[in-house]
Design an enzyme around this catalytic site. Structure first.
Site, PDB file in Angstrom:
ATOM      1  N   SER A  56      20.224 -21.737  -1.650  1.00 14.42           N
ATOM      2  CA  SER A  56      20.737 -20.559  -0.943  1.00 14.42           C
ATOM      3  C   SER A  56      21.800 -20.956   0.076  1.00 14.42           C
ATOM      4  O   SER A  56      22.794 -20.249   0.268  1.00 14.42           O
ATOM      5  CB  SER A  56      19.591 -19.815  -0.242  1.00 14.42           C
ATOM      6  OG  SER A  56      18.708 -19.248  -1.182  1.00 14.42           O
ATOM      7  N   ASP A  86       8.505  -9.559   2.542  1.00 15.09           N
ATOM      8  CA  ASP A  86       7.587  -8.989   3.536  1.00 15.09           C
ATOM      9  C   ASP A  86       6.631 -10.016   4.117  1.00 15.09           C
ATOM     10  O   ASP A  86       6.453 -10.099   5.334  1.00 15.09           O
ATOM     11  CB  ASP A  86       6.743  -7.864   2.903  1.00 15.09           C
ATOM     12  CG  ASP A  86       7.539  -6.597   2.679  1.00 15.09           C
ATOM     13  OD1 ASP A  86       8.565  -6.414   3.362  1.00 15.09           O
ATOM     14  OD2 ASP A  86       7.135  -5.788   1.826  1.00 15.09           O
ATOM     15  N   HIS A 111      12.777  -2.682   4.951  1.00 19.47           N
ATOM     16  CA  HIS A 111      11.483  -2.118   4.549  1.00 19.47           C
ATOM     17  C   HIS A 111      10.606  -2.112   5.794  1.00 19.47           C
ATOM     18  O   HIS A 111      10.673  -3.028   6.614  1.00 19.47           O
ATOM     19  CB  HIS A 111      10.866  -2.967   3.436  1.00 19.47           C
ATOM     20  CG  HIS A 111       9.535  -2.484   2.940  1.00 19.47           C
ATOM     21  ND1 HIS A 111       9.204  -1.148   2.849  1.00 19.47           N
ATOM     22  CD2 HIS A 111       8.435  -3.167   2.500  1.00 19.47           C
ATOM     23  CE1 HIS A 111       7.974  -1.032   2.367  1.00 19.47           C
ATOM     24  NE2 HIS A 111       7.489  -2.243   2.161  1.00 19.47           N
ATOM     25  N   ASP A 194       6.898   4.010  -0.258  1.00 19.45           N
ATOM     26  CA  ASP A 194       7.337   2.868  -1.055  1.00 19.45           C
ATOM     27  C   ASP A 194       6.137   2.178  -1.710  1.00 19.45           C
ATOM     28  O   ASP A 194       6.147   1.891  -2.915  1.00 19.45           O
ATOM     29  CB  ASP A 194       8.104   1.887  -0.167  1.00 19.45           C
ATOM     30  CG  ASP A 194       8.689   0.723  -0.946  1.00 19.45           C
ATOM     31  OD1 ASP A 194       9.753   0.897  -1.556  1.00 19.45           O
ATOM     32  OD2 ASP A 194       8.085  -0.364  -0.943  1.00 19.45           O
ATOM     33  N   GLU A 198       5.144   2.094  -5.814  1.00 24.50           N
ATOM     34  CA  GLU A 198       4.921   0.829  -6.524  1.00 24.50           C
ATOM     35  C   GLU A 198       3.556   0.795  -7.199  1.00 24.50           C
ATOM     36  O   GLU A 198       3.420   0.336  -8.340  1.00 24.50           O
ATOM     37  CB  GLU A 198       5.030  -0.339  -5.537  1.00 24.50           C
ATOM     38  CG  GLU A 198       6.432  -0.590  -5.015  1.00 24.50           C
ATOM     39  CD  GLU A 198       6.468  -1.601  -3.889  1.00 24.50           C
ATOM     40  OE1 GLU A 198       7.564  -2.041  -3.527  1.00 24.50           O
ATOM     41  OE2 GLU A 198       5.384  -1.951  -3.349  1.00 24.50           O
TER      42      GLU A 198
END
Length: 336
Positions: A56, A86, A111, A194, A198
């Site tokens: 990354s 999360d 989120h 959310d 899911e």
């Protein structure tokens, strides 16, 4: 039924509100990469915060974004954007952000999980807000580059400065979301809806529905290859129709036989008992029980997830699907 009367667009947002401020994007995965590049291309001052040098780190450098260790990224940042998974956020917050962040720096989330369930408790002098794009990172980037944008949700948790909404909308504009539209919500509403989506449809519900339908046909003696096409493979075409034309458009596009069968048997299968179970699932989310169980599960190395994934990978429907992939791909038209 409550509905919002306001959808924010470009005319409601101004990049000047955050021009000159240093934005630290934490994470360079799907969303992190898209946000960092879009914000940079919108003329904003962006660095990326990463815990270690690796793929990354090199990818950010190749994209023309400055990568820094998280502690170094946040110490001079005016706006800190959490775009790591999360379950990584709390540890990252406690070890690499909270002890080093500048007093009064804004905290931004995509989120609401960690804020809503109080896994992260922000300083009282920080603005805390959320921009939640309703699409994956690559789409956020692709639409931005093409002059469009992915719709998003906006929520304000703490507004110490009195300008949190303006800054949130500026971030939304920076990633292209206001080109489409930004809908106001709350951290509570975004998190609970959310998770519910899911669990009962997007992942859990659809996975179990496909599995049950496939297994029903196979148990009754039908060929698994035919069962796969009828209960799993064709789903994509119908979901694409819903995405493009809505549920009404999808129903209009199918045969009259499918219309009648769907409208009569659909309610027989998805009955009041299923709706009752959906409400029970929602109550587990609202009460915090799901979050509590998930934090414990994650801390134990996710045995339920690992075992469940193994079962899916070894299932008959997965084996048949893998066998049919070449056949399915063979029929696709070649891109010119």
């Amino acid at each position: 039924m409550k509905s919002t009367s306001k959808i924010y667009t470009d005319k409601d947002s101004n990049l000047d509100v955050i021009k000159g401020k240093r934005i630290a994007v934490l994470g360079y995965g799907s969303q992190g990469r898209a946000w960092a590049q879009n914000l940079r291309d919108s003329g904003l001052n962006v660095v990326v915060g990463l815990e270690r040098e690796g793929k990354s780190w090199e990818l950010a450098k190749s994209d023309g974004i400055i990568p820094l260790h998280t502690k170094d990224a946040v110490k001079d940042a005016d706006i800190i954007v959490f775009l790591v998974p999360d379950m990584v956020q709390r540890t990252l917050w406690l070890e690499s952000v909270q002890p080093y962040m500048k007093k009064g720096a804004d905290l931004v989330f995509a989120h609401g999980f960690n804020i809503h369930y109080k896994l992260i408790e922000p300083p009282k002098d920080s603005d805390v807000y959320m921009i939640a794009p309703k699409g994956p990172g690559p789409t956020v980037r692709e639409y931005y580059k093409a002059g469009g944008g992915v719709p998003a949700l906006v929520a304000i948790q703490q507004d110490v400065s009195g300008t949190a909404l303006q800054k949130a909308l500026a971030i939304a504009k920076g990633i292209g979301a206001t080109r489409a539209g930004v809908i106001p919500t709350t951290f509570k509403e975004e998190t609970e809806t959310d998770l519910f989506g899911e669990q009962v449809i997007l992942v859990g519900g659809i996975m179990e529905l496909m599995k049950a339908a496939f297994e029903t046909l196979v148990e009754e003696g039908y060929q698994p290859e035919v069962a796969y096409f009828e209960t799993i493979n064709e789903l994509k075409m119908l979901v694409d129709l819903v995405y493009e034309k809505g549920i009404t458009g999808m129903v209009k596009a199918v045969s009259d036989t499918a219309k009648y069968g769907g409208m009569t048997v659909g309610k027989f299968v998805i009955n009041e008992d299923v709706r009752k179970r959906m409400k029970e699932a929602l109550q587990r989310i609202k009460s915090g029980k799901f979050a509590e169980e998930w934090v414990e599960e994650y801390g134990r190395g996710m045995p339920t997830v690992v075992n469940g994934l193994s079962q899916v990978q070894n299932s008959l429907e997965e084996k048949i699907g893998n066998q049919l992939k070449d056949l399915i791909q063979k029929g696709k038209p070649k891109k010119s």
